[in-house]
Design a protein around this motif. Sequence first.
Motif, PDB file in Angstrom:
ATOM      1  N   GLN A 127      -8.421   5.647  -7.342  1.00  0.00           N
ATOM      2  CA  GLN A 127      -7.180   6.352  -7.708  1.00  0.00           C
ATOM      3  C   GLN A 127      -6.115   5.349  -8.119  1.00  0.00           C
ATOM      4  O   GLN A 127      -5.336   5.585  -9.031  1.00  0.00           O
ATOM      5  CB  GLN A 127      -6.677   7.201  -6.540  1.00  0.00           C
ATOM      6  N   GLN A 128      -6.084   4.204  -7.438  1.00  0.00           N
ATOM      7  CA  GLN A 128      -5.087   3.191  -7.764  1.00  0.00           C
ATOM      8  C   GLN A 128      -5.308   2.642  -9.170  1.00  0.00           C
ATOM      9  O   GLN A 128      -4.430   2.070  -9.777  1.00  0.00           O
ATOM     10  CB  GLN A 128      -5.137   2.059  -6.726  1.00  0.00           C
ATOM     11  N   ARG A 129      -6.482   2.859  -9.719  1.00  0.00           N
ATOM     12  CA  ARG A 129      -6.719   2.415 -11.092  1.00  0.00           C
ATOM     13  C   ARG A 129      -6.434   3.530 -12.102  1.00  0.00           C
ATOM     14  O   ARG A 129      -6.670   3.386 -13.285  1.00  0.00           O
ATOM     15  CB  ARG A 129      -8.163   1.923 -11.246  1.00  0.00           C
ATOM     16  N   GLY A 130      -5.971   4.688 -11.568  1.00  0.00           N
ATOM     17  CA  GLY A 130      -5.543   5.755 -12.477  1.00  0.00           C
ATOM     18  C   GLY A 130      -6.466   6.956 -12.533  1.00  0.00           C
ATOM     19  O   GLY A 130      -6.190   7.923 -13.239  1.00  0.00           O
ATOM     20  N   LEU A 131      -7.593   6.924 -11.799  1.00  0.00           N
ATOM     21  CA  LEU A 131      -8.506   8.063 -11.829  1.00  0.00           C
ATOM     22  C   LEU A 131      -8.018   9.127 -10.851  1.00  0.00           C
ATOM     23  O   LEU A 131      -7.551   8.797  -9.764  1.00  0.00           O
ATOM     24  CB  LEU A 131      -9.912   7.631 -11.418  1.00  0.00           C
ATOM     25  N   LYS A 139       0.827  -1.209   0.000  1.00  0.00           N
ATOM     26  CA  LYS A 139       0.000   0.000   0.000  1.00  0.00           C
ATOM     27  C   LYS A 139       0.861   1.259   0.000  1.00  0.00           C
ATOM     28  O   LYS A 139       0.490   2.265  -0.607  1.00  0.00           O
ATOM     29  CB  LYS A 139      -0.931  -0.006   1.211  1.00  0.00           C
ATOM     30  N   ALA A 153       1.965   1.974  -3.415  1.00  0.00           N
ATOM     31  CA  ALA A 153       0.857   2.497  -4.221  1.00  0.00           C
ATOM     32  C   ALA A 153       0.442   3.910  -3.808  1.00  0.00           C
ATOM     33  O   ALA A 153      -0.299   4.572  -4.520  1.00  0.00           O
ATOM     34  CB  ALA A 153      -0.337   1.552  -4.131  1.00  0.00           C
ATOM     35  N   GLY A 154       0.904   4.348  -2.627  1.00  0.00           N
ATOM     36  CA  GLY A 154       0.627   5.735  -2.231  1.00  0.00           C
ATOM     37  C   GLY A 154      -0.591   5.932  -1.347  1.00  0.00           C
ATOM     38  O   GLY A 154      -1.185   7.006  -1.321  1.00  0.00           O
ATOM     39  N   ILE A 185       1.980   1.161 -11.981  1.00  0.00           N
ATOM     40  CA  ILE A 185       1.937   0.347 -10.765  1.00  0.00           C
ATOM     41  C   ILE A 185       0.500  -0.064 -10.483  1.00  0.00           C
ATOM     42  O   ILE A 185      -0.398   0.774 -10.399  1.00  0.00           O
ATOM     43  CB  ILE A 185       2.537   1.115  -9.579  1.00  0.00           C
ATOM     44  N   PHE A 186       0.299  -1.339 -10.354  1.00  0.00           N
ATOM     45  CA  PHE A 186      -1.040  -1.861 -10.097  1.00  0.00           C
ATOM     46  C   PHE A 186      -1.039  -2.604  -8.774  1.00  0.00           C
ATOM     47  O   PHE A 186      -0.192  -3.458  -8.532  1.00  0.00           O
ATOM     48  CB  PHE A 186      -1.444  -2.813 -11.228  1.00  0.00           C
ATOM     49  N   LEU A 187      -1.998  -2.278  -7.931  1.00  0.00           N
ATOM     50  CA  LEU A 187      -2.145  -2.994  -6.665  1.00  0.00           C
ATOM     51  C   LEU A 187      -3.406  -3.848  -6.729  1.00  0.00           C
ATOM     52  O   LEU A 187      -4.507  -3.322  -6.891  1.00  0.00           O
ATOM     53  CB  LEU A 187      -2.229  -1.986  -5.506  1.00  0.00           C
ATOM     54  N   ALA A 188      -3.215  -5.155  -6.642  1.00  0.00           N
ATOM     55  CA  ALA A 188      -4.375  -6.040  -6.538  1.00  0.00           C
ATOM     56  C   ALA A 188      -4.719  -6.104  -5.062  1.00  0.00           C
ATOM     57  O   ALA A 188      -3.933  -6.574  -4.252  1.00  0.00           O
ATOM     58  CB  ALA A 188      -4.046  -7.417  -7.086  1.00  0.00           C
ATOM     59  N   PHE A 189      -5.888  -5.571  -4.717  1.00  0.00           N
ATOM     60  CA  PHE A 189      -6.237  -5.392  -3.304  1.00  0.00           C
ATOM     61  C   PHE A 189      -6.624  -6.704  -2.635  1.00  0.00           C
ATOM     62  O   PHE A 189      -7.269  -7.563  -3.230  1.00  0.00           O
ATOM     63  CB  PHE A 189      -7.415  -4.407  -3.170  1.00  0.00           C
ATOM     64  N   GLU A 199       0.966  11.418  -6.690  1.00  0.00           N
ATOM     65  CA  GLU A 199      -0.331  11.003  -6.161  1.00  0.00           C
ATOM     66  C   GLU A 199      -0.550   9.532  -6.529  1.00  0.00           C
ATOM     67  O   GLU A 199       0.029   9.037  -7.504  1.00  0.00           O
ATOM     68  CB  GLU A 199      -1.442  11.845  -6.811  1.00  0.00           C
ATOM     69  N   PRO A 200      -1.430   8.860  -5.791  1.00  0.00           N
ATOM     70  CA  PRO A 200      -1.693   7.440  -6.105  1.00  0.00           C
ATOM     71  C   PRO A 200      -2.098   7.226  -7.569  1.00  0.00           C
ATOM     72  O   PRO A 200      -1.682   6.236  -8.181  1.00  0.00           O
ATOM     73  CB  PRO A 200      -2.857   7.081  -5.177  1.00  0.00           C
ATOM     74  N   ASP A 201      -2.894   8.143  -8.120  1.00  0.00           N
ATOM     75  CA  ASP A 201      -3.345   7.943  -9.496  1.00  0.00           C
ATOM     76  C   ASP A 201      -2.213   8.145 -10.502  1.00  0.00           C
ATOM     77  O   ASP A 201      -2.173   7.498 -11.542  1.00  0.00           O
ATOM     78  CB  ASP A 201      -4.542   8.839  -9.831  1.00  0.00           C
ATOM     79  N   LEU A 226      -5.466  -3.064 -17.756  1.00  0.00           N
ATOM     80  CA  LEU A 226      -4.649  -1.868 -17.543  1.00  0.00           C
ATOM     81  C   LEU A 226      -3.170  -2.116 -17.865  1.00  0.00           C
ATOM     82  O   LEU A 226      -2.378  -1.184 -17.920  1.00  0.00           O
ATOM     83  CB  LEU A 226      -4.824  -1.354 -16.110  1.00  0.00           C
ATOM     84  N   GLN A 252      -9.055  -6.380 -14.207  1.00  0.00           N
ATOM     85  CA  GLN A 252      -8.573  -4.995 -14.252  1.00  0.00           C
ATOM     86  C   GLN A 252      -7.086  -4.959 -14.582  1.00  0.00           C
ATOM     87  O   GLN A 252      -6.619  -4.136 -15.359  1.00  0.00           O
ATOM     88  CB  GLN A 252      -8.827  -4.302 -12.908  1.00  0.00           C
ATOM     89  N   ALA A 275      -0.309   4.975 -10.472  1.00  0.00           N
ATOM     90  CA  ALA A 275      -1.072   3.945 -11.195  1.00  0.00           C
ATOM     91  C   ALA A 275      -0.878   4.111 -12.697  1.00  0.00           C
ATOM     92  O   ALA A 275      -0.625   3.154 -13.420  1.00  0.00           O
ATOM     93  CB  ALA A 275      -2.546   4.038 -10.831  1.00  0.00           C
ATOM     94  N   ARG A 276      -0.985   5.366 -13.157  1.00  0.00           N
ATOM     95  CA  ARG A 276      -0.839   5.603 -14.599  1.00  0.00           C
ATOM     96  C   ARG A 276       0.585   5.365 -15.072  1.00  0.00           C
ATOM     97  O   ARG A 276       0.815   5.049 -16.227  1.00  0.00           O
ATOM     98  CB  ARG A 276      -1.302   7.026 -14.946  1.00  0.00           C
TER      99      ARG A 276
END
Lengths: 251, 482
Positions: B436-440, A47, A50-51, A82-86, A73-75, A162, A158, A78-79
């Motif tokens: 947000q973690q998905r990029g939004l 976590k 991922a921020g 970096i992908f976090l599978a929760f 920022e977390p987003d 992504l 997802q 992500a862009r």
Amino acid sequence: MSSLEIRNLHVAIGEKPIVKGLSLTINPGEVHAIMGPNGTGKSTLAKAIAGHPDYTITQGDVLLGGKSILEQEPDERARAGIFLAFQYPSEIPGVSIANFLRAAVQARMGEGEELDATAYYKRLYQKMDLLKIDRKFTSRSVNEGFSGGEKKRCEILQMAMLEPRFALMDETDSGLDIDALRIVAEGVNTLRGPGLGVMLITHYQRLLEHIVPDFVHVMYDGRIVKSGDKSLALELESRGYDWVKQELAVA
Amino acid sequence: MKTPTDLETEPAVDVAENPALGIDQAAGDFSYDVSYAYDAGVGLNENTVRYISSVKKEAPWILDFRLNALKTFLAKPLPTHWATRDLENVEFDKIRYYLSQGQKPKRTWDEVPDDIKKTFERLGVPEQERKFLAGVEAQFDSEAAYSNIKDIVAKQGVIFLNSTAALREHPEIFRKFFGKVIPTGDNKFSALNSAVFSGGSFIYVPKGVKVAQPLQAYFRINAENFGQFERTLIIADEGSEVTYMEGCTAPKFSTSTLHSAVVELVALKGAKIQYITVQNWAPNVFNLVTKRGVAHEDAEIKWIDCNIGSRLTMKYPGVVLKGRRARGEVISIALANDGQHQDTGAKMIHAADETTSTIISKSISVGQGRATYRGQVHMGKHLKNCKNNTECDALLINTNSRTDTYPAITVRGDTHAVQHEASVSKVNEEQIFYMQQRGLTEAQAMSLAVNGFVNDLVRQFPMEYSVELKRLIDLEMEGSVG
């Protein structure tokens, strides 16, 4: 080569230090399993990378392709790939998986660029076929009323859509049933490839019977205390985490 | 027309590319310096009313009606014993009550005066008309600047006019129903409207005629310190069906603007009226509107009411279920952003046996925004087998947002069934982080959460409106994240 590099990372929740100086480099194409007893900081590590706003990084750095991501920022992270599978993904009532993913894909496009809906659905259906997911699945609201297995399937879908550079898979939960375990394993094995680095957090060795890792790290008290190849996981399974603790005490 | 439910099954339709409906307040925040040929001046007295009536060359009964209404308005106190005291900030003597360039609307856009035409073009009205509407009425301040109905609909005997023209051309129908659903003295603002009303739509749908495409009205406020008082009357004769949609905007002025409409609907035996409002007022607008319909035997009235923007909105669309088996429905969506108060709800008055009503209200409070639900459901002792189902859900975006629910349900008699459900939920930090973690971005994430919250209701809208509403929510949320 673009890698995910964790350098002497220290993470705290409030005043309490959880991760205490952890270093690890994951290269594209590699699968690193992180194992360790409960409460040792595995999920916190994921976590924090991922921020998540509740986690404070007190020392150290995380670099993606040589650049620190800690100010992002977390987003943005992500862009950047970096992908976090929760472990416990949130429900988003009223938002279908298809629309959610569409928003996520759109968010990765440049300003003024419009998503091509036909191409998007084509790609979505391809990924669903690849992962053997029923077409009806994507009209359901994200995670709302999902079983454990369906939540995992949603996360894997997802991830497939992504196409991250690095996936942090937080599977620490002991509540994963056989079904969920299989979904995660098949998903990761399908998506595994030279472009994807994986950090697979798991409590039990049994997940690693299905996903064969390139490296296994044992985490204890906020640090990596032992690293090795897949045989380390087997050794852990037979000797238990106490063995690691004892070794540490001796050292 | 495609329904929004097609979106999932027909992926090739790209909803994002649909045109705006001109109710985007950011895009609507402009005004032209129009010179008005007719101006009733500032403030309200008997002369104001006489001026309006004479400009419109009205019959004496209408002037009498107006003058009586003025007396009622002046005599009635503000309803601040139950409503917000912000009402006291409406400065009735600083408002301009009538502004127009003429009373006769044009039948083609080419004839519409330039600045007014430009206004509606910027709002996209002519484009929507070509695409999916059966008729359009575009009101600029006090009067309609443009009014047209497609030949195919007119040939069926459907009348679609502004109220000024309808009073002249169809007094026999107008007078029969006018002021009967909402009497002048219903409340202070219905009295005000009755004194100074101008513009608004008049629709008559003959027996058995089903109007396939929606009729649309667009209400635009252009002038500062202005009050818009349109008066709409829709009569659906036996077995007929009609959908009417209205959109409203105003530029953002530093002084307050008043919008106080009265809308009366009459659904005769077996008729169906669907009335859709999407309004997005600038944050200086007091929006105080009275809307009510009467549903006769087997008739159905459905209000879909979306309130975004304004400083204060007070609006409770109602249905009087007058005939046996009549049905009433109100679907209400309100978004209260910082500094705004949405006081909305519904009234269902059951006045015949076996009548059913449904109220679904969803409100969203953002920042210091305040959303209030007020509902009234009434079932008399002498009636049998009436049903009501009320559901009100509130979503809070920030911890300092506020929502209140005041349901008033009066049920007498022992064969009725009433159900009331209410919920309050909050968008939580974990949800936002997940998205947000998905990029939004944070704003996109909140917007998606809000859209999800209202999604089941928006799906019932015509597609153009559901797309527009989604866009409006996006814009509101964008501005609300610091």
